[in-house]
Design a protein around this motif. Structure first.
Motif, mmCIF file in Angstrom:
data_model
loop_
_atom_site.group_PDB
_atom_site.id
_atom_site.type_symbol
_atom_site.label_atom_id
_atom_site.label_comp_id
_atom_site.label_asym_id
_atom_site.label_seq_id
_atom_site.Cartn_x
_atom_site.Cartn_y
_atom_site.Cartn_z
ATOM 1 N N TRP A 1 -16.361 -43.148 -65.701
ATOM 2 C CA TRP A 1 -15.251 -43.438 -66.394
ATOM 3 C C TRP A 1 -14.552 -44.737 -65.992
ATOM 4 C CZ3 TRP A 1 -13.460 -40.927 -71.071
ATOM 5 C CH2 TRP A 1 -14.268 -39.737 -71.274
ATOM 6 N N GLY A 2 -15.350 -45.401 -65.044
ATOM 7 C CA GLY A 2 -14.838 -46.527 -64.557
ATOM 8 C C GLY A 2 -14.649 -47.863 -65.137
ATOM 9 N N ALA B 1 -6.349 -45.968 -63.561
ATOM 10 C CA ALA B 1 -5.693 -46.249 -64.913
ATOM 11 C C ALA B 1 -6.023 -44.738 -65.488
ATOM 12 C CB ALA B 1 -6.898 -47.315 -65.755
ATOM 13 N N LEU B 2 -6.825 -43.875 -64.975
ATOM 14 C CA LEU B 2 -6.603 -42.639 -65.469
ATOM 15 C C LEU B 2 -5.657 -41.997 -64.864
ATOM 16 C CD1 LEU B 2 -10.661 -41.659 -65.326
ATOM 17 C CD2 LEU B 2 -9.267 -42.081 -67.411
ATOM 18 N N THR B 3 -4.861 -40.938 -65.631
ATOM 19 C CA THR B 3 -3.765 -40.329 -65.190
ATOM 20 C C THR B 3 -3.376 -39.000 -65.837
ATOM 21 O OG1 THR B 3 -2.354 -41.303 -67.039
ATOM 22 C CG2 THR B 3 -2.512 -42.457 -64.964
ATOM 23 N N LYS C 1 -7.049 -37.260 -66.044
ATOM 24 C CA LYS C 1 -7.889 -37.438 -64.435
ATOM 25 C C LYS C 1 -7.984 -36.375 -63.926
ATOM 26 C CE LYS C 1 -6.926 -39.934 -60.368
ATOM 27 N NZ LYS C 1 -6.011 -40.934 -59.493
ATOM 28 N N GLU C 2 -7.247 -35.297 -64.154
ATOM 29 C CA GLU C 2 -7.431 -34.146 -63.260
ATOM 30 C C GLU C 2 -8.658 -33.424 -63.717
ATOM 31 O OE1 GLU C 2 -5.804 -32.484 -60.942
ATOM 32 O OE2 GLU C 2 -4.566 -34.166 -60.711
ATOM 33 N N PHE C 3 -9.026 -33.586 -65.261
ATOM 34 C CA PHE C 3 -10.272 -32.916 -65.639
ATOM 35 C C PHE C 3 -11.506 -33.693 -65.356
ATOM 36 C CE2 PHE C 3 -13.230 -32.462 -68.865
ATOM 37 C CZ PHE C 3 -13.829 -31.121 -68.899
ATOM 38 N N LEU C 4 -11.424 -34.697 -65.533
ATOM 39 C CA LEU C 4 -12.414 -35.576 -65.717
ATOM 40 C C LEU C 4 -13.238 -35.987 -64.094
ATOM 41 C CD1 LEU C 4 -11.729 -38.479 -68.159
ATOM 42 C CD2 LEU C 4 -13.501 -36.692 -68.428
ATOM 43 N N ALA D 1 -14.964 -41.702 -73.991
ATOM 44 C CA ALA D 1 -14.620 -43.089 -73.290
ATOM 45 C C ALA D 1 -14.524 -44.377 -74.066
ATOM 46 C CB ALA D 1 -15.764 -43.241 -72.227
ATOM 47 N N LEU D 2 -15.299 -44.127 -75.432
ATOM 48 C CA LEU D 2 -15.140 -45.349 -76.279
ATOM 49 C C LEU D 2 -13.871 -45.024 -77.160
ATOM 50 C CD1 LEU D 2 -18.761 -45.087 -77.640
ATOM 51 C CD2 LEU D 2 -18.108 -46.499 -75.732
ATOM 52 N N PHE D 3 -13.404 -43.959 -77.424
ATOM 53 C CA PHE D 3 -12.105 -43.842 -77.985
ATOM 54 C C PHE D 3 -10.864 -43.424 -77.132
ATOM 55 C CE2 PHE D 3 -15.660 -42.687 -80.710
ATOM 56 C CZ PHE D 3 -15.498 -43.852 -81.605
ATOM 57 N N LYS D 4 -10.661 -44.281 -76.149
ATOM 58 C CA LYS D 4 -9.703 -44.372 -75.059
ATOM 59 C C LYS D 4 -8.358 -43.809 -75.571
ATOM 60 C CE LYS D 4 -7.462 -46.796 -71.380
ATOM 61 N NZ LYS D 4 -7.158 -48.177 -70.572
ATOM 62 N N GLU D 5 -7.808 -44.339 -76.536
ATOM 63 C CA GLU D 5 -6.479 -44.202 -77.173
ATOM 64 C C GLU D 5 -6.282 -42.590 -77.490
ATOM 65 O OE1 GLU D 5 -2.969 -45.766 -80.030
ATOM 66 O OE2 GLU D 5 -4.804 -47.049 -79.577
#
Length: 439
Positions: free
Chosen positions: A112-113, A120-122, A126-129, A156-160
């Motif tokens: 997911w970089g 940036a993952l929070t 983030k805990e799951f991924l 990952a394409l639909f970040k929001e």
């Protein structure tokens, strides 16, 4: 000597010691695996970083053990290969830890970089991924010491939307976001990330009706959380057929309407009955799948004949999955794009009515057809029920279906006339048997 020279010398010394530490840690893993119970007491006073030039009995013992390990490695190629993989992973882990002592050991390779910096993952996302180290170390079945989260690449394409889906308090109630979740699924974010929250249920939930009464009786309204739907009870869904507008499976919540007679008897060249299809295989159809099965009337009819069918369905402005489960058959909440969750050569029958049609991109449809072929056992049947297309598209779809090599037990092509003959709309209905001898 200049300060720059001192700094370079110190950096060089640290680099050398880092290599030594990596070497020692890697070989300690070898010793532990091959030498049985390890005498850690003999090493408790061995601190090479304090006395780098002084030989000690502990060092001599370590060298002896390393030599012993080398001999044992030569005796077993299989153990050697497995151990090498473990040492390589340990070395990579230690190297990454030295280079990034305050960060996650897997951040540099995290898939997911592309979202930017790993930090940036929070939160729960983030805990799951982030990759998780296996508690017992390297597992040959995994081929790794790490397990990675299962989440669709399109997430990952639909970040929001994915971040919004993962915004919740761990251990609390999940948000009422069924529409968001289904939107992500339909756009390819499948599977969704798992969550650590509790799904909402109706505060007045009632037990389902007993079987077999449940198969043909509308379930209680309290079996559903209605927030996501236009209708707020089953009476509204049943009445939907009497009103203008386009809805998925518009009349199939009314179990006393057309659902009551579906697949009971032939209705023309395109309409096959369940009994005539089962007769083609002489009672060897026992388990199967209905793709896009609406409210699962096909599965219910099959269950009346002692055949177990799993039904895939989405919740398009209606609680299809709840309704299916209330009837006493099994719903499977996956999209048409999802790889079928069955092993090769296992199912007796796969059925699909209307869903497999020309709205699906041609190449994707071909992948789907091959996946259906994959999960059917030799001698299993694919019931393609009212495949819709335009007349000129038959030149594409008929060869596509025939190229799979099914035996045609039943095959019919006819016009779809409900919107007029001038539309040149066509149906294909077929019962196709997977050969006993494969490709």
């Amino acid at each position: 000597m200049s300060s720059d020279g001192n700094a370079k010398r110190k950096a060089g010394d640290w680099s050398k010691w880092r290599i030594v530490l990596l070497f020692l840690c890697s070989n300690l893993a070898s010793i532990f695996l091959f030498s049985g119970p390890f005498n850690w007491v003999s090493l408790q006073y061995f601190h090479p970083w304090e006395s780098p030039n002084r030989a000690t009995p502990a060092m001599d013992e370590l060298i002896a053990k390393l030599n012993q390990t080398r001999n044992e490695l030569q005796l077993s190629k299989e153990f050697s290969q497995e151990l090498s993989a473990q040492i390589e992973q340990l070395t990579r882990f230690l190297r990454t830890s030295f280079e990034n002592p305050n960060g996650n050991a897997h951040e540099e390779e995290h898939q997911w970089g592309s979202w930017g910096k790993p930090e940036a993952l929070t939160g729960e996302l983030k805990e799951f991924l982030y990759p998780k180290m296996l508690p017992l170390g390297y597992n040959p079945s995994f081929g790794s010491d790490t397990i990675y989260a299962s989440a669709g690449q399109a997430c990952a394409l639909f970040k929001e939307d994915t971040e919004k889906y993962m915004e919740y308090e761990a251990g609390d109630l999940c948000p009422e976001d069924e529409i968001l979740a289904q939107k992500l699924l339909l756009r390819g974010c499948e599977p969704l990330p798992r969550r650590r929250c509790f799904p909402r249920s109706s505060p007045n939930y009632q037990e389902p009706y007993p079987f077999p009464e449940s198969m043909w009786k509308t379930p209680p309204n309290s079996s559903v959380v209605w927030t996501a739907y236009t209708c707020k009870d089953y009476a509204c869904l049943i009445d939907r057929k009497n009103h203008p507008g386009v809805e998925d499976c518009k009349d199939c919540f009314d179990l006393q309407f057309r659902e009551k007679s579906r697949w009971l008897r032939p209705g023309g060249s395109l309409d096959f009955s369940i009994d005539e299809v089962l007769a083609l295989k002489k009672k060897t159809i026992r388990i199967g799948l209905d793709i896009g099965g609406g409210t699962a009337t096909f599965a219910v009819r099959m269950r009346e004949r002692n055949v177990t069918i799993v039904t895939t369905s989405m919740n398009f402005n209606g609680p299809f999955n709840n309704f299916i489960a209330s009837r006493g058959v099994v719903p499977l909440y996956i999209t048409i794009n999802h790889r079928l969750p069955f092993f090769d050569n296992t199912l007796d029958i796969v059925h699909s009515m209307h869903v497999l049609s020309n709205w699906i991109p041609t190449q994707l449809l071909e992948f789907i057809l091959y996946d259906i072929y994959r999960v059917l056992r030799p001698g299993g049947v694919f019931w393609l029920d009212h495949f819709f297309c335009i007349e000129h598209q038959l030149e594409t779809y008929v060869p596509m279906i025939e190229n799979l090599g099914f035996n045609k037990l039943k095959w019919a092509v006819g016009q779809k006339l409900d919107r007029g003959a001038d539309k040149k709309e066509m149906y294909i209905s077929a019962v196709l048997e997977k050969p006993l001898v494969g490709h």
